[in-house]
Design an enzyme around this catalytic site. Sequence first.
Site, mmCIF file in Angstrom:
data_model
loop_
_atom_site.group_PDB
_atom_site.id
_atom_site.type_symbol
_atom_site.label_atom_id
_atom_site.label_comp_id
_atom_site.label_asym_id
_atom_site.label_seq_id
_atom_site.Cartn_x
_atom_site.Cartn_y
_atom_site.Cartn_z
ATOM 1 N N ARG A 1 6.272 4.144 5.554
ATOM 2 C CA ARG A 1 6.022 4.132 6.993
ATOM 3 C C ARG A 1 6.062 2.701 7.530
ATOM 4 O O ARG A 1 6.392 1.760 6.809
ATOM 5 C CB ARG A 1 4.688 4.817 7.299
ATOM 6 C CG ARG A 1 3.465 4.055 6.835
ATOM 7 C CD ARG A 1 2.208 4.892 7.019
ATOM 8 N NE ARG A 1 1.008 4.168 6.622
ATOM 9 C CZ ARG A 1 -0.111 4.758 6.240
ATOM 10 N NH1 ARG A 1 -0.174 6.082 6.186
ATOM 11 N NH2 ARG A 1 -1.173 4.045 5.895
ATOM 12 N N ASP A 2 5.687 2.535 8.786
ATOM 13 C CA ASP A 2 5.735 1.210 9.419
ATOM 14 C C ASP A 2 4.494 0.393 9.038
ATOM 15 O O ASP A 2 3.686 0.021 9.876
ATOM 16 C CB ASP A 2 5.851 1.345 10.938
ATOM 17 C CG ASP A 2 4.745 2.192 11.551
ATOM 18 O OD1 ASP A 2 3.938 2.775 10.781
ATOM 19 O OD2 ASP A 2 4.670 2.272 12.789
ATOM 20 N N GLU A 3 4.379 0.097 7.752
ATOM 21 C CA GLU A 3 3.264 -0.693 7.228
ATOM 22 C C GLU A 3 3.749 -1.510 6.035
ATOM 23 O O GLU A 3 4.081 -2.671 6.168
ATOM 24 C CB GLU A 3 2.088 0.217 6.856
ATOM 25 C CG GLU A 3 0.826 -0.553 6.540
ATOM 26 C CD GLU A 3 -0.398 0.360 6.506
ATOM 27 O OE1 GLU A 3 -1.478 -0.142 6.206
ATOM 28 O OE2 GLU A 3 -0.259 1.568 6.774
ATOM 29 N N ASP B 1 0.828 -1.201 0.000
ATOM 30 C CA ASP B 1 0.000 0.000 0.000
ATOM 31 C C ASP B 1 0.863 1.251 0.000
ATOM 32 O O ASP B 1 0.499 2.266 -0.585
ATOM 33 C CB ASP B 1 -0.941 0.003 1.203
ATOM 34 C CG ASP B 1 -0.193 -0.039 2.537
ATOM 35 O OD1 ASP B 1 0.875 -0.667 2.586
ATOM 36 O OD2 ASP B 1 -0.680 0.531 3.523
ATOM 37 N N TRP C 1 -11.866 -5.930 -0.726
ATOM 38 C CA TRP C 1 -10.493 -6.317 -0.429
ATOM 39 C C TRP C 1 -10.293 -7.787 -0.829
ATOM 40 O O TRP C 1 -9.555 -8.105 -1.752
ATOM 41 C CB TRP C 1 -10.198 -6.099 1.050
ATOM 42 C CG TRP C 1 -9.717 -4.724 1.390
ATOM 43 C CD1 TRP C 1 -8.472 -4.376 1.843
ATOM 44 C CD2 TRP C 1 -10.454 -3.494 1.311
ATOM 45 N NE1 TRP C 1 -8.395 -3.011 2.047
ATOM 46 C CE2 TRP C 1 -9.593 -2.445 1.724
ATOM 47 C CE3 TRP C 1 -11.754 -3.172 0.924
ATOM 48 C CZ2 TRP C 1 -9.988 -1.114 1.762
ATOM 49 C CZ3 TRP C 1 -12.161 -1.838 0.958
ATOM 50 C CH2 TRP C 1 -11.285 -0.838 1.378
ATOM 51 N N HIS D 1 0.605 6.293 -2.046
ATOM 52 C CA HIS D 1 -0.436 5.266 -1.920
ATOM 53 C C HIS D 1 -1.142 5.210 -3.275
ATOM 54 O O HIS D 1 -1.811 6.147 -3.645
ATOM 55 C CB HIS D 1 -1.436 5.699 -0.847
ATOM 56 C CG HIS D 1 -1.590 4.756 0.280
ATOM 57 N ND1 HIS D 1 -0.667 4.650 1.293
ATOM 58 C CD2 HIS D 1 -2.571 3.869 0.590
ATOM 59 C CE1 HIS D 1 -1.087 3.755 2.176
ATOM 60 N NE2 HIS D 1 -2.250 3.250 1.758
ATOM 61 N N ASP E 1 -6.255 -2.389 -2.075
ATOM 62 C CA ASP E 1 -5.467 -1.540 -2.960
ATOM 63 C C ASP E 1 -5.147 -2.289 -4.252
ATOM 64 O O ASP E 1 -5.202 -1.731 -5.360
ATOM 65 C CB ASP E 1 -4.165 -1.117 -2.271
ATOM 66 C CG ASP E 1 -4.396 -0.378 -0.970
ATOM 67 O OD1 ASP E 1 -5.034 -0.963 -0.076
ATOM 68 O OD2 ASP E 1 -3.935 0.760 -0.829
ATOM 69 N N GLU F 1 -2.659 8.976 -0.011
ATOM 70 C CA GLU F 1 -3.616 8.079 0.628
ATOM 71 C C GLU F 1 -4.969 8.744 0.801
ATOM 72 O O GLU F 1 -6.019 8.118 0.587
ATOM 73 C CB GLU F 1 -3.072 7.649 1.997
ATOM 74 C CG GLU F 1 -3.928 6.676 2.754
ATOM 75 C CD GLU F 1 -3.258 6.204 4.031
ATOM 76 O OE1 GLU F 1 -3.700 5.185 4.582
ATOM 77 O OE2 GLU F 1 -2.280 6.849 4.472
#
Length: 914
Positions: A448-450, A444, A510, A745, A457, A724
């Site tokens: 960052r911490d993802e 995505d 999703w 994003h 997506d 995003e």
Amino acid sequence: MRIVNTRINHIENPVGFHMDSLTFNWKVVDAEGKRIRWARVQVAADQDMSQIVYDSGLCPKVFNILYDWKKETAGFVPQPCMRYYWWVTVEDNAGCQAMSEISFFEMAKPEKEWEGKWIASMLKRNSCVLYREFETDQSIQWARLYITGLGLYEVYLNGQKVGDEYLTPGFNDYESFLQFQTYEAEEMLRNGRNHLEIWLGNGWYRGRYLSFDEKSSERYGDTLCALAELYVKYEDGTITKICTDCDWKSKGGNIVHAELYDGEILDDTLALAEECVKVLPEMGYERLEARRSIPIKVMHIKNPVSLIHTAKGECILDFGQNMAGWVTFYNRLPQGHTCRYVAGEILQDNCFYHENLRSAKTEFVYTSDGQEKWVRPHFTYYGFRYLLIEGFGDCIDLNDFAAEVLYSQMEQTGFLQTGHEKVNQLISNVLWGQRSNFIDVPTDCPQRDERLGWTGDTQVFAGTGMFQMNAVVFYRKYMYDMYQEQKKRNGKVPFVVPNISFGDQVSAAWSDAAVIVPWKLYMMYGDKEILKEQYTGMKAWLDYIRRRDRENGDQRIWYADCHFGDWLSLDAPNNELTGGTDMVLIATAYYYQDAVLTAKAAEVLEYWQDVADYRQLAKEICQAFQREYFTESGRLAADTQTAHALVLFMGLYREGQQLRLVERLEELIQQNGGCLNTGFVGTACLCSALSMHGKNRLAYQLLLNEDYPSWLYQVNLGATTIWERWNSVLPDGRLNPDGMNSLNHYAYGAIVEWIYHYGAGIKPLEPGWRKIGIAPMPDRRLGKLQAEYQSESGKVVSGWEYLENDRIHYYMEVPFNTTAELTLPDGTCMEVKSGHYDYIQCAPKQGKGFDSSTEVTVLLSDDEAREVIGKHAPELLHIPVQCVQGNLKKIMLNVFSGGDRLKYDKLVEELKKL
């Protein structure tokens, strides 16, 4: 006549890939004829093509793809570790023949048969080095290194990195399968003593890569380990193997610390002690598979465009583009000196900003050994545009820094160019969003911490992703990842794949990626073998929804499960993230689409019982949807843009309801100031729903709007990737205080698929573009549009440009061995064969396209518009030139207030009539 782009399983000269079946792909260009009369594929055991081991014979009227070999019906059985050579000969219907150049494919070693042992350092470390010395004393014919590692690995032979890929062995559910790679190594070996090193570090397997679950850093395992076999074949035919075993040694390594989120600490001054290794027999070989992932490589180099000194005394490099990868720099520092850089996406108050990356440190710390050399990280990557640098001295040379852009190796296949520079920038932003997030799995965001493989997506963006890049192998591997998760969950598709954080939860839009992406893959690339291998996952997901439906009384409404809804939609009450559209409506719409597409896939694969079953299911869902969500008078009960767009796009309305739905969707948009207010679900289909139902002009308005919320609002604020949120950055340049602001994003980049499908009008009418639809829909406000797509059949072109005297030039290119259904706005409709086509016609009568979103400078340059302005708002003619920057809505709302707002509304109404 020439044959180009020869591929095996859609890969150029694949080495060591998982190949249960073989498909041969090629393209024909510069042909005299229009169609293939016959094609013949030959495979040989030698490069001279003298030892033929397979001959397809003359295959009449084939497409540019031949799947003639399968294990169960093979005329020959490819042997492990063997390299085979092949070519294809084609004759067209004009009697001309061409033969391709020789290509090759090389089989991997047997997947479960290993002499090597899993080995690890005796001590638990963040990173380590495993190594072995050995000797060769004869002339070497070839050498192959078969290797994998857990977590990430890099391998060095005699001081040189083996292979040009990074972040191996890639990301997948390591509990289900472990990929190993194959490298050619003969050029790196030398007579005498050789030194082989395997560097290991944290990554996806182990480390801080859990996003919302911070309790453990050992999701898949707790030990860094490696497995390798180096085969060396000498000129006399003998083969020796150097395998990982207890004779190897270990040391700590110069990488002190490495994490995907946090970055890397590298110290080249460390003195490293030799240790023994431990063998891990419990690891076994059952999960090992030859690679499915295409390599992650450095695909572009970006140099910094400026050096910024901030009021805080910071030194910042601006690379001019948001991207993913790392920065390499030329070390000129003395021994023992430490430097550091930190990656970020945006500046705030012209200073470095990092808080939107949450807990991710995204840094690289290096301690110099005094040697001049290029230095880079190894087991991490960053999403960034800006780099805060410290400890590099007072005199910074920009030539000493270079950003290396990393993503899975895919060639660009789609190219768009318009007459609107801001739209061109938007197209570039979408492409860079894909480049940043296609790192083995479709993440995505990259910063960052993802950085997770969110299925939603993926679902909304897949069509755009397949236009922009040759993504067939990339998505094929990801869908394999998805099915591994489904097998463990009785058909359920989790929010993210690989699933590292969310248990067994599912969500409409999703999880439906399990059905939608395979069908798009089949239509775009035409490979029935891929559809067949993914059909089990399609069926498993649809059957899961059906079971949930059965638990609720077979109502054909998807009442069960919690859903994300129209995520981040702007019509949400109380600013809820799930949007304002009923989540059960969205879920049921996708339930219907899943049934329709699975039935189509079953028909292709000739599973006739499934065809009948799923067609009936789709019919029942559609009827239930209409009973549930339409009033007796034909009004859609859910009065949102997203609901209307979904129903129109998926065809969930009764006969006679279409016009009312379209008119209401237009009203909803105009009531919102001519702007969208959709989220992840609605945005993906909104413009398509409008264009396919006679409202193409309104779809263009949404594309060309520049005020918030719109795509060009982001462009006007300097975006170089997709955000995003629609307002991740506010007009004053500040980040949205609501948080969750990724500036890279790609989900809203789904608009590019609409540009191809409707702006340029190109679609595959048959799988793999065997038959092509070309139906351009021009708009004067865009000026011109050229779309070029390198399809599986060859180059497809559709372009148009407004000329003087209110005329439009249309031009098209249809590739060899295909036909196209050509439809022009004046009603011209014909079927054409391969070739080039040009038409000049009168422009469709659509007016000048003036509305509240039109730039005022454009209005003031048009005589008719100036006359209307002089009649309804003469004060606008006297605004100083320097204040005229912006669109009509923005400026007029500042000029008028109170009762004068009526003058503004009247002005806009009259301008629309021009």
